[in-house]
Design an enzyme around this catalytic site. Structure first.
Site, mmCIF file in Angstrom:
data_model
loop_
_atom_site.group_PDB
_atom_site.id
_atom_site.type_symbol
_atom_site.label_atom_id
_atom_site.label_comp_id
_atom_site.label_asym_id
_atom_site.label_seq_id
_atom_site.Cartn_x
_atom_site.Cartn_y
_atom_site.Cartn_z
ATOM 1 N N HIS A 1 15.312 6.586 8.375
ATOM 2 C CA HIS A 1 15.343 5.105 8.335
ATOM 3 C C HIS A 1 14.086 4.502 8.966
ATOM 4 C CE1 HIS A 1 19.685 5.623 7.483
ATOM 5 N NE2 HIS A 1 19.585 6.571 8.400
ATOM 6 N N SER B 1 -13.291 -5.721 5.937
ATOM 7 C CA SER B 1 -12.914 -7.026 5.421
ATOM 8 C C SER B 1 -14.140 -7.924 5.461
ATOM 9 C CB SER B 1 -11.804 -7.605 6.301
ATOM 10 O OG SER B 1 -11.825 -9.013 6.228
ATOM 11 N N LYS C 1 -11.574 -5.064 10.935
ATOM 12 C CA LYS C 1 -10.692 -4.356 10.009
ATOM 13 C C LYS C 1 -11.286 -3.079 9.431
ATOM 14 C CE LYS C 1 -7.639 -6.140 7.753
ATOM 15 N NZ LYS C 1 -6.241 -6.401 7.554
ATOM 16 N N GLU D 1 -3.814 2.891 -0.588
ATOM 17 C CA GLU D 1 -3.184 1.692 -1.177
ATOM 18 C C GLU D 1 -3.376 1.662 -2.687
ATOM 19 O OE1 GLU D 1 -3.887 -2.135 0.918
ATOM 20 O OE2 GLU D 1 -4.652 -0.891 2.522
#
Ligand code: ARG
Length: 461
Positions: free
Chosen positions: A158, A279, A285, A292
């Site tokens: 979980h 970024s 970043k 992704e």
């Protein structure tokens, strides 16, 4: 544009120019040229073998096809939309080059068995490439598993810290999934490697063909048993895309972990700078773009699977032009899965494992609570009672802002007098993983054994 159609005999009016480009597939099926030429060469040899072509005719055809392949590879071949597809472009060029004898190549054959053969040859090579990339990725995974056999991190259920596991063991879970992906591809290959040639348009041919001969020439296991089935079904392609979807689904899940582990909150790993981007506005970043993107590309392969299933579902026997639509989803699936597997193996090699952070997270997540309950059971407490006792102890530790292992024995004894110093030894994460020392378990010794077996299996083919 205005090339004479090889099928033009019964037509009076020329094809509408929009319809011509609408129905043409040469823009994408030219990628099959090598397989189309291989198939044509084998067909010509078979025709000579059974006496339908003379030896000289066959030689002229083969030589012409070889030259055409060179033309295509050097970028000199002029593909024509009015010649519809890769098959008619190559056949028309053959006649341009070698004259009348080129027109004999299509004896006893149709584009229907020709295209089905081309795709099967293309896919057979494609499957071999996918399998080689799967093996590379599996090798990268085993290397990490071996190096990280003793590295401890929380295992999750979980997405909540559950029990301590070793990172090597975690990596080998991905190895197993990819091993099944490999086996599925190998199995699919058997059904791909069946030869449609000889089925002609749908009913076979009146020429005395030798299909075993052609099959052997092309490395097929056998000729297709039924001519209607041979030209019409694309279930082998659906099976391939389905297997590719499962690979992508696995890579997507794996990516999700890499993305989570790269966050400041987890901070378990760092991917190499060459696999991340920054970024344009936020200087701090470092984004895990590659995982992704792979997670995103999974959707597109799943889409191709649905395209092919839908393409097939309404078709009566035998060949229908619908089948021309099989190619783009198939090509894109193969490209996507090959690229994804390649980038994955490289990316994993660049991954830095932050062992201390992983271990800290295992300790802070109360992941040895089950071990404490088990230890109480060994002292004669019933498991349900032990569960309750440890649950209370965890609650108490949370309230104190401490790990279970940091609590005094005395403090813990308020929950059960079965708790003593020796019992508390099991709260160590190392003890917990070492105790799971059975086949398929997470103990470092088991990971090392599994690594050995994994390497053996990689050598196996
Ligand atoms: N371009 C066609 C395809 O990809 C080749 C077969 C055409 N056959 C036909 N009967 N029109 O399916």
């Amino acid at each position: 544009m205005d090339k004479k159609k090889p099928w033009g005999g019964r037509f009076e009016a020329p094809t509408d120019s929009f319809v011509e480009s609408f129905t043409s597939s040469v823009g994408f099926d030219q990628r099959l040229y090598h397989y189309d030429i291989q198939g044509s060469m084998a067909h010509a040899r078979m025709l000579a073998h059974v006496g339908v072509l003379s030896g000289d005719e066959c030689k002229a055809i083969i030589a012409g096809l070889e030259e055409i392949e060179t033309e295509i590879e050097s970028g000199q071949f002029a593909w024509s939309v009015s010649l519809e597809d890769v098959h008619m472009n190559i056949e028309a060029r053959l006649t341009d080059r070698i004259g009348e004898v080129g027109k004999k190549l299509h004896t006893g054959r149709s584009r229907n068995d020709q295209v089905a053969t081309d795709i099967r040859l293309y896919l057979r090579d494609g499957i071999d490439d996918v399998c080689a990339r799967l093996r590379d990725l599996q090798t990268a995974i085993v290397d990490i598993a071996e190096r990280e056999a003793e590295t401890i991190l929380p295992g999750f259920t979980h997405l909540q810290p559950a029990q301590p596991i070793t990172f090597g063991h975690h990596m080998l879970a991905w190895f197993e999934m990819l091993a099944r992906d490999y086996a599925r591809m190998q199995d699919c290959r058997k059904r791909v490697n069946i030869m449609p040639l000889g089925a002609a348009a749908l009913a076979g041919t009146s020429f005395p063909i030798d299909r075993e001969f052609t099959a052997k020439e092309l490395g097929f296991d056998m000729p297709a048993a039924n001519s209607l089935d041979a030209v019409s079904d694309r279930d082998f392609a659906i099976e391939f895309v389905s297997n590719a979807s499962v690979i992508m689904m696995h890579l997507s899940r794996f990516s999700e972990e890499l993305i989570l582990w790269s966050t400041a909150q987890f901070n378990f790993i760092e991917l190499g700078d060459n696999f991340c981007t920054g970024s344009s506005i936020m200087p701090q970043k470092k984004n895990p773009d590659v995982p992704e993107l792979i997670r995103g590309k999974t959707g597109r392969v799943n889409g191709h699977l649905v395209s092919l299933l839908t393409l097939m579902k309404g078709q009566p026997l035998a060949y229908n032009k619908d089948n021309q639509e099989d190619k783009e989803p198939l090509f894109d699936t193969l490209d996507t899965v090959l690229d994804s597997l390649k980038v994955y193996a490289d990316m994993l090699t660049s991954m830095e494992v932050k062992r201390d952070n992983m271990r800290d997270a295992a300790i802070k997540g109360y992941t040895t609570a089950t071990d404490l309950a088990d230890a109480l059971v060994r002292k004669g407490v019933a498991f349900r009672d032990a569960h309750e006792i440890v649950g209370k102890a965890v609650r108490y530790a949370i309230d104190q802002g401490k790990d279970l292992g940091e609590l005094e024995v005395k403090a813990l004894q308020q929950f059960s007098d079965a708790i003593d110093k020796q019992v508390l030894d099991v709260l160590k994460v190392e003890g917990s993983v070492n105790a799971r020392d059975h086949l398929g378990g997470t103990a470092p010794s088991q990971v090392r054994l599994a690594v050995k077996k994994a390497r053996q299996s990689l050598k196996g083919d």
